[in-house]
Design a protein around this motif. Structure first.
Motif, PDB file in Angstrom:
ATOM      1  N   HIS A 140      60.931  41.077  41.494  1.00 15.49           N
ATOM      2  CA  HIS A 140      61.259  40.603  40.154  1.00 15.49           C
ATOM      3  C   HIS A 140      62.726  40.264  39.935  1.00 15.49           C
ATOM      4  CE1 HIS A 140      60.717  39.857  35.914  1.00 15.49           C
ATOM      5  NE2 HIS A 140      61.462  40.871  35.552  1.00 15.49           N
ATOM      6  N   ILE A 141      63.648  41.094  40.394  1.00 15.99           N
ATOM      7  CA  ILE A 141      65.060  40.892  40.066  1.00 15.99           C
ATOM      8  C   ILE A 141      65.858  40.292  41.216  1.00 15.99           C
ATOM      9  CG2 ILE A 141      65.164  42.608  38.238  1.00 15.99           C
ATOM     10  CD1 ILE A 141      66.195  44.628  40.222  1.00 15.99           C
ATOM     11  N   HIS A 142      65.199  39.981  42.325  1.00 20.89           N
ATOM     12  CA  HIS A 142      65.820  39.259  43.446  1.00 20.89           C
ATOM     13  C   HIS A 142      67.025  40.011  44.013  1.00 20.89           C
ATOM     14  CE1 HIS A 142      64.125  35.109  41.904  1.00 20.89           C
ATOM     15  NE2 HIS A 142      63.237  36.108  41.844  1.00 20.89           N
ATOM     16  N   LEU A 143      66.940  41.324  44.000  1.00 23.16           N
ATOM     17  CA  LEU A 143      68.028  42.161  44.506  1.00 23.16           C
ATOM     18  C   LEU A 143      67.453  43.224  45.436  1.00 23.16           C
ATOM     19  CD1 LEU A 143      71.074  42.872  44.306  1.00 23.16           C
ATOM     20  CD2 LEU A 143      70.464  44.451  42.454  1.00 23.16           C
ATOM     21  N   PRO A 144      67.777  43.165  46.729  1.00 22.42           N
ATOM     22  CA  PRO A 144      67.238  44.170  47.661  1.00 22.42           C
ATOM     23  C   PRO A 144      68.047  45.463  47.636  1.00 22.42           C
ATOM     24  CG  PRO A 144      68.530  42.537  48.854  1.00 22.42           C
ATOM     25  CD  PRO A 144      68.534  42.112  47.415  1.00 22.42           C
ATOM     26  N   TYR A 145      67.335  46.598  47.581  1.00 21.00           N
ATOM     27  CA  TYR A 145      67.980  47.907  47.680  1.00 21.00           C
ATOM     28  C   TYR A 145      66.908  48.963  47.878  1.00 21.00           C
ATOM     29  CZ  TYR A 145      66.817  48.079  42.635  1.00 21.00           C
ATOM     30  OH  TYR A 145      66.167  48.026  41.422  1.00 21.00           O
ATOM     31  N   CYS A 146      67.359  50.158  48.244  1.00 24.29           N
ATOM     32  CA  CYS A 146      66.458  51.293  48.405  1.00 24.29           C
ATOM     33  C   CYS A 146      67.143  52.531  47.840  1.00 24.29           C
ATOM     34  CB  CYS A 146      66.107  51.514  49.879  1.00 24.29           C
ATOM     35  SG  CYS A 146      64.912  52.842  50.168  1.00 24.29           S
ATOM     36  N   VAL A 147      66.431  53.269  46.983  1.00 22.81           N
ATOM     37  CA  VAL A 147      66.973  54.487  46.393  1.00 22.81           C
ATOM     38  C   VAL A 147      65.899  55.570  46.413  1.00 22.81           C
ATOM     39  CG1 VAL A 147      68.635  53.318  44.902  1.00 22.81           C
ATOM     40  CG2 VAL A 147      66.327  53.775  44.058  1.00 22.81           C
ATOM     41  N   ALA A 148      66.350  56.822  46.461  1.00 24.46           N
ATOM     42  CA  ALA A 148      65.447  57.951  46.288  1.00 24.46           C
ATOM     43  C   ALA A 148      65.359  58.280  44.810  1.00 24.46           C
ATOM     44  CB  ALA A 148      65.939  59.156  47.080  1.00 24.46           C
ATOM     45  N   THR A 149      64.178  58.679  44.360  1.00 24.85           N
ATOM     46  CA  THR A 149      63.981  58.979  42.949  1.00 24.85           C
ATOM     47  C   THR A 149      63.031  60.151  42.806  1.00 24.85           C
ATOM     48  OG1 THR A 149      63.375  58.040  40.783  1.00 24.85           O
ATOM     49  CG2 THR A 149      62.030  57.389  42.669  1.00 24.85           C
ATOM     50  N   GLY A 150      63.139  60.884  41.707  1.00 26.64           N
ATOM     51  CA  GLY A 150      62.280  62.029  41.456  1.00 26.64           C
ATOM     52  C   GLY A 150      63.023  63.075  40.656  1.00 26.64           C
ATOM     53  N   ASP A 151      62.371  64.206  40.446  1.00 27.72           N
ATOM     54  CA  ASP A 151      62.979  65.267  39.636  1.00 27.72           C
ATOM     55  C   ASP A 151      63.641  66.348  40.483  1.00 27.72           C
ATOM     56  OD1 ASP A 151      60.852  66.587  40.746  1.00 27.72           O
ATOM     57  OD2 ASP A 151      59.809  66.974  38.866  1.00 27.72           O
ATOM     58  N   GLY A 152      63.722  66.114  41.782  1.00 25.75           N
ATOM     59  CA  GLY A 152      64.336  67.099  42.671  1.00 25.75           C
ATOM     60  C   GLY A 152      63.337  68.018  43.329  1.00 25.75           C
ATOM     61  N   SER A 153      62.204  68.282  42.675  1.00 29.83           N
ATOM     62  CA  SER A 153      61.178  69.114  43.293  1.00 29.83           C
ATOM     63  C   SER A 153      60.393  68.332  44.332  1.00 29.83           C
ATOM     64  CB  SER A 153      60.231  69.667  42.226  1.00 29.83           C
ATOM     65  OG  SER A 153      59.564  68.615  41.556  1.00 29.83           O
ATOM     66  N   ARG A 154      60.224  67.027  44.066  1.00 31.52           N
ATOM     67  CA  ARG A 154      59.632  66.142  45.058  1.00 31.52           C
ATOM     68  C   ARG A 154      60.104  64.728  44.773  1.00 31.52           C
ATOM     69  NH1 ARG A 154      55.854  62.648  46.683  1.00 31.52           N
ATOM     70  NH2 ARG A 154      54.901  62.978  48.719  1.00 31.52           N
ATOM     71  N   ASP A 155      60.806  64.130  45.737  1.00 32.93           N
ATOM     72  CA  ASP A 155      61.345  62.792  45.567  1.00 32.93           C
ATOM     73  C   ASP A 155      60.550  61.774  46.376  1.00 32.93           C
ATOM     74  OD1 ASP A 155      63.292  63.818  43.940  1.00 32.93           O
ATOM     75  OD2 ASP A 155      64.810  63.924  45.522  1.00 32.93           O
ATOM     76  N   ALA A 156      60.655  60.508  45.973  1.00 32.72           N
ATOM     77  CA  ALA A 156      60.047  59.395  46.680  1.00 32.72           C
ATOM     78  C   ALA A 156      61.086  58.293  46.808  1.00 32.72           C
ATOM     79  CB  ALA A 156      58.797  58.903  45.946  1.00 32.72           C
ATOM     80  N   LEU A 157      60.719  57.201  47.474  1.00 29.52           N
ATOM     81  CA  LEU A 157      61.622  56.079  47.692  1.00 29.52           C
ATOM     82  C   LEU A 157      61.174  54.870  46.887  1.00 29.52           C
ATOM     83  CD1 LEU A 157      61.893  56.268  51.594  1.00 29.52           C
ATOM     84  CD2 LEU A 157      63.484  57.244  49.927  1.00 29.52           C
TER      85      LEU A 157
ATOM     86  N   SER B 294      62.963  31.295  47.854  1.00 27.35           N
ATOM     87  CA  SER B 294      63.281  30.442  46.713  1.00 27.35           C
ATOM     88  C   SER B 294      64.768  30.100  46.656  1.00 27.35           C
ATOM     89  CB  SER B 294      62.874  31.144  45.414  1.00 27.35           C
ATOM     90  OG  SER B 294      63.331  30.423  44.289  1.00 27.35           O
ATOM     91  N   THR B 295      65.071  28.998  45.990  1.00 31.27           N
ATOM     92  CA  THR B 295      66.464  28.651  45.694  1.00 31.27           C
ATOM     93  C   THR B 295      67.032  29.527  44.594  1.00 31.27           C
ATOM     94  OG1 THR B 295      65.727  26.977  44.097  1.00 31.27           O
ATOM     95  CG2 THR B 295      66.132  26.234  46.360  1.00 31.27           C
ATOM     96  N   ARG B 296      66.186  30.337  43.938  1.00 36.02           N
ATOM     97  CA  ARG B 296      66.619  31.188  42.827  1.00 36.02           C
ATOM     98  C   ARG B 296      67.263  32.478  43.358  1.00 36.02           C
ATOM     99  NH1 ARG B 296      63.885  30.511  37.823  1.00 36.02           N
ATOM    100  NH2 ARG B 296      63.699  32.778  37.673  1.00 36.02           N
ATOM    101  N   ARG B 297      68.211  32.308  44.243  1.00 28.52           N
ATOM    102  CA  ARG B 297      68.897  33.464  44.820  1.00 28.52           C
ATOM    103  C   ARG B 297      69.862  34.058  43.805  1.00 28.52           C
ATOM    104  NH1 ARG B 297      68.293  29.757  49.086  1.00 28.52           N
ATOM    105  NH2 ARG B 297      70.184  28.660  48.443  1.00 28.52           N
ATOM    106  N   ARG B 298      70.023  35.372  43.877  1.00 25.60           N
ATOM    107  CA  ARG B 298      70.851  36.085  42.901  1.00 25.60           C
ATOM    108  C   ARG B 298      72.289  36.202  43.383  1.00 25.60           C
ATOM    109  NH1 ARG B 298      69.321  41.621  39.670  1.00 25.60           N
ATOM    110  NH2 ARG B 298      71.436  42.221  39.061  1.00 25.60           N
ATOM    111  N   ASN B 299      73.198  35.646  42.606  1.00 27.63           N
ATOM    112  CA  ASN B 299      74.640  35.753  42.887  1.00 27.63           C
ATOM    113  C   ASN B 299      74.986  35.355  44.316  1.00 27.63           C
ATOM    114  OD1 ASN B 299      74.966  36.750  40.269  1.00 27.63           O
ATOM    115  ND2 ASN B 299      74.731  38.881  40.932  1.00 27.63           N
ATOM    116  N   GLY B 300      74.307  34.324  44.800  1.00 27.38           N
ATOM    117  CA  GLY B 300      74.624  33.820  46.130  1.00 27.38           C
ATOM    118  C   GLY B 300      74.091  34.640  47.279  1.00 27.38           C
ATOM    119  N   ARG B 301      73.303  35.684  46.991  1.00 21.18           N
ATOM    120  CA  ARG B 301      72.739  36.496  48.077  1.00 21.18           C
ATOM    121  C   ARG B 301      71.736  35.664  48.865  1.00 21.18           C
ATOM    122  NH1 ARG B 301      73.548  42.099  47.660  1.00 21.18           N
ATOM    123  NH2 ARG B 301      71.933  42.326  49.232  1.00 21.18           N
TER     124      ARG B 301
END
Length: 285
Positions: free
Chosen positions: A186-203, A212-219
């Motif tokens: 959706h936002i044309h931005l690649p990244y990976c983060v861990a998320t969760g409440d600390g008791s069990r996290d996911a990625l 597409s030519t609709r690249r974000r900020n020249g990426r």
């Protein structure tokens, strides 16, 4: 088990050399599954869906799991949007809006985050969140993946409005039900983060626009290649740990190919997933 995660091709704005390079890279790598997380077309026109269908067919024999994005619902054809918003998608791409793929160790649950009355933003109503949680809890595979179009987590403050409505409730319920990895676009931005409440996290893994030519900020155009490793083999003390290795592959216009630019590694312990490393050197093996 390897999974290719592509997103936001926006057929109608695709660049033919990038499209062809993506096809060549996917066929060369031959992942066990290709997951396409929405915005398959630019304006949900039949000609754009047909072009997308031709591309997906050209990936045979690779299996493909697809999901709709907000651009796959008609914007200007209001009659179709309010009477049969997914008609062209179902006809040309996939009859199901919530596909499920199950492999020997990995299961992928597709979730439709688009809504007819929302022009751009996504939404996860409580009944849908509960349904997906039950589905995840019933799966017995070692790795459980959820794929949807809109992001569940963001890293740029400007994307706050693009985060799917109901994300917090969905993350809590789905992580509790065993989800390990969330795929989005959706936002044309690649990244990976861990998320969760600390008791069990996911990625949470986001993909850029694949062609597409609709690249974000020249990426550059990009996609992700994900490897699932059920048992870590790097040391006796790690026996029984699960690992996920992620390559971000960017299109290099100078050579006309997709190349590895970032490698990430995550390991799952008793508290869930943690990102261990990130670098520009390909992971061994």
């Amino acid at each position: 088990m390897r999974l290719a995660h592509i997103s936001d091709p926006h057929f109608g704005t695709e660049e033919a050399p990038v499209r062809d390079a993506l096809r060549e890279d996917l066929l060369r790598e031959a992942p066990d599954l290709v997951v396409l997380t929405g915005d398959i077309t630019q304006r949900a026109r039949q000609a754009q869906f047909r072009a997308a269908r031709a591309f997906l067919d050209s990936l045979a024999p690779l299996p493909v799991l697809t999901l709709p994005g907000n651009h796959d619902l008609p914007l200007f054809d209001l009659f179709t949007r309010f009477t049969a918003p997914y008609r062209h998608y179902r006809r040309h791409i996939c009859a199901s809006l919530s596909p499920l793929w199950r492999g020997r160790r990995v299961a992928v649950v597709g979730v439709n985050s688009t809504r007819m009355l929302r022009h751009k933003h996504g939404e996860l109503p409580a009944p849908l969140v509960e349904q997906v949680a039950r589905q995840l809890a019933a799966l017995g595979e070692s790795f459980k993946v959820v794929a949807l179009h809109h992001p569940l987590e963001i890293i740029e403050p400007s994307d706050r409005r693009n985060r799917v409505r109901g994300a917090d409730a969905a993350l809590a319920a789905w992580i509790a039900a065993g989800a390990d990895l969330f795929l989005g676009g959706h936002i044309h931005l690649p990244y990976c983060v861990a998320t969760g409440d600390g008791s069990r996290d996911a990625l949470v893994l986001q993909a850029g626009t694949s062609m597409s030519t609709r690249r974000r900020n020249g990426r550059p155009n990009s996609y992700n290649l994900v490897r699932f490793v059920p048992i870590a083999l790097r040391g006796a003390g790690e026996a029984g740990l699960r690992r996920i290795e992620i390559e971000e592959r960017d299109h290099d216009a100078r050579i006309g190919r997709f190349t590895i630019v970032t490698c990430r590694e995550a390991v799952c312990t008793g508290s869930g997933w943690s990102l261990l490393s990130q670098g520009a050197v390909p992971l061994p093996g």
